[in-house]
Design an enzyme around this catalytic site. Structure first.
Site, PDB file in Angstrom:
ATOM      1  N   LYS A  53      -5.746   1.407  -0.560  1.00 53.03           N
ATOM      2  CA  LYS A  53      -4.940   0.788  -1.620  1.00 53.03           C
ATOM      3  C   LYS A  53      -4.213  -0.442  -1.074  1.00 53.03           C
ATOM      4  O   LYS A  53      -4.141  -1.479  -1.733  1.00 53.03           O
ATOM      5  CB  LYS A  53      -3.941   1.813  -2.192  1.00 53.03           C
ATOM      6  CG  LYS A  53      -4.634   2.896  -3.030  1.00 53.03           C
ATOM      7  CD  LYS A  53      -3.740   4.082  -3.383  1.00 53.03           C
ATOM      8  CE  LYS A  53      -4.562   5.157  -4.101  1.00 53.03           C
ATOM      9  NZ  LYS A  53      -3.805   6.357  -4.452  1.00 53.03           N
ATOM     10  N   GLN A  97       1.703   9.147  -3.095  1.00 50.80           N
ATOM     11  CA  GLN A  97       0.386   9.772  -2.957  1.00 50.80           C
ATOM     12  C   GLN A  97       0.503  11.292  -3.083  1.00 50.80           C
ATOM     13  O   GLN A  97       1.331  11.924  -2.439  1.00 50.80           O
ATOM     14  CB  GLN A  97      -0.223   9.372  -1.601  1.00 50.80           C
ATOM     15  CG  GLN A  97      -1.650   9.838  -1.389  1.00 50.80           C
ATOM     16  CD  GLN A  97      -2.668   9.161  -2.299  1.00 50.80           C
ATOM     17  OE1 GLN A  97      -2.421   8.101  -2.867  1.00 50.80           O
ATOM     18  NE2 GLN A  97      -3.820   9.769  -2.446  1.00 50.80           N
ATOM     19  N   ASP A 120       0.788   4.495 -11.514  1.00 52.30           N
ATOM     20  CA  ASP A 120      -0.168   5.608 -11.543  1.00 52.30           C
ATOM     21  C   ASP A 120      -0.397   6.107 -12.977  1.00 52.30           C
ATOM     22  O   ASP A 120      -1.394   6.766 -13.256  1.00 52.30           O
ATOM     23  CB  ASP A 120       0.403   6.793 -10.735  1.00 52.30           C
ATOM     24  CG  ASP A 120      -0.306   7.018  -9.408  1.00 52.30           C
ATOM     25  OD1 ASP A 120      -1.477   6.625  -9.294  1.00 52.30           O
ATOM     26  OD2 ASP A 120       0.332   7.601  -8.512  1.00 52.30           O
TER      27      ASP A 120
END
Ligand code: GUN
Length: 282
Positions: A53, A97, A120
């Site tokens: 990422k 995460q 997200d």
């Protein structure tokens, strides 16, 4: 007739070069999109995902800082860090995460992220807006799947889409996005009776259960679009949930693993972070 293989890897490159131009334009206006990624613990797969990422962000000229914590971090310490990033003006997107260590409650952490920075798309406010078809940050993997099909010229409206799997990360939201595109949606899951009878009726079959080769040619209708969201390791090799060799002879479109849905997920995260920067500076 063999299926057309949709390479998410190629499409992702195409979209990322569009996003790179967008970042340049924003930089010219004094806006510098920035993502903050938090990772806890030392799970190798998670570490590799977050590095991916960060690398992808930097490649399109976008800042991404990585906050790495030992798995002994307490929930209040983590929530404090999120609050600090919520208040940090230079940060536009925040991603924690998953999965988190057992002593930290996922949902508490997800809800601590400001909805304006929820790149997200996991916050209940983002999910609620998605449910009611309002503009919001869409979850990256489901959004990537929709973009892949649309860019391949696949018609979604009126089609029977069958989703195999009902996870919060993929199955549930991808069904909702397909419904928003006027598809007819059926969910199958571990308690579904005679799932094969249902998957065989699918014009579009999304397979997201995390079991290698659960879908093969006899489970699909001839000419179906098959999207493989599986990420499995078999003898050290990355494989999907679909038996690629048999399904490619019967489907009209098929996504491979690797080089399929995976690269689209990160691309949609970059897209969301740029959107977040644009919205904050509007
Ligand atoms: N873990 C696996 N996939 C994801 C994702 O898309 N976002 C976050 N935050 N964690 C993940």
């Amino acid at each position: 007739m063999a299926a057309e293989i949709i390479y998410g890897s190629e499409l992702a490159q195409e979209i990322r070069s569009e996003l790179k131009s967008e970042v340049e334009t924003l930089n010219g206006q004094g806006i510098h999109p920035k993502l903050s990624v938090i990772i806890i613990g030392d799970d190798p797969a998670s570490k590799s995902y977050v590095r991916g990422k960060q690398k992808a962000s930097n490649k399109i000229g976008m800042d991404a800082d990585l906050w790495e914590y030992d798995s002994t971090i307490t929930e209040p310490e983590l929530l404090n860090k999120i609050e600090e990033l919520n208040n940090e003006k230079s940060v536009h997107g925040i991603l924690v995460q998953l999965p988190l260590p057992e002593h930290i409650e996922d949902q508490k952490v997800i809800e601590a992220i400001s909805p304006e920075k929820d790149v997200d798309g996991f916050h209940p406010i983002s999910i609620g807006k998605m449910m009611t078809n309002q503009e919001t940050f869409l979850p990256c993997t489901p959004h990537g799947i929709i973009v892949m099909m649309e860019r391949a010229g696949i018609e979604l409206e009126g089609k029977h889409a069958v989703i195999l799997g009902r996870s919060n990360l993929v199955g549930k939201p991808v069904g909702q996005l397909l419904l928003n595109k006027n598809a007819t949606v059926t969910y199958c899951h571990s308690k579904t009776e005679d799932a094969q009878n249902i998957t065989k009726q699918a014009d579009i079959l999304i397979v997201a259960i995390g079991k290698p080769s659960v879908i093969s040619a006899e489970d699909i209708k001839s000419g179906a679009v098959v999207i493989d969201v599986g990420v499995n390791r078999v003898d050290g090799k990355l494989t999907g949930d679909v038996d690629f060799e048999s399904v490619k002879e019967k489907a009209s479109y098929l996504t491979p693993v690797p080089k399929g849905v995976g690269p689209m997920t990160i691309t949609m995260l970059l897209h969301n972070t740029i959107e977040a920067a644009k919205r904050i500076h509007q």
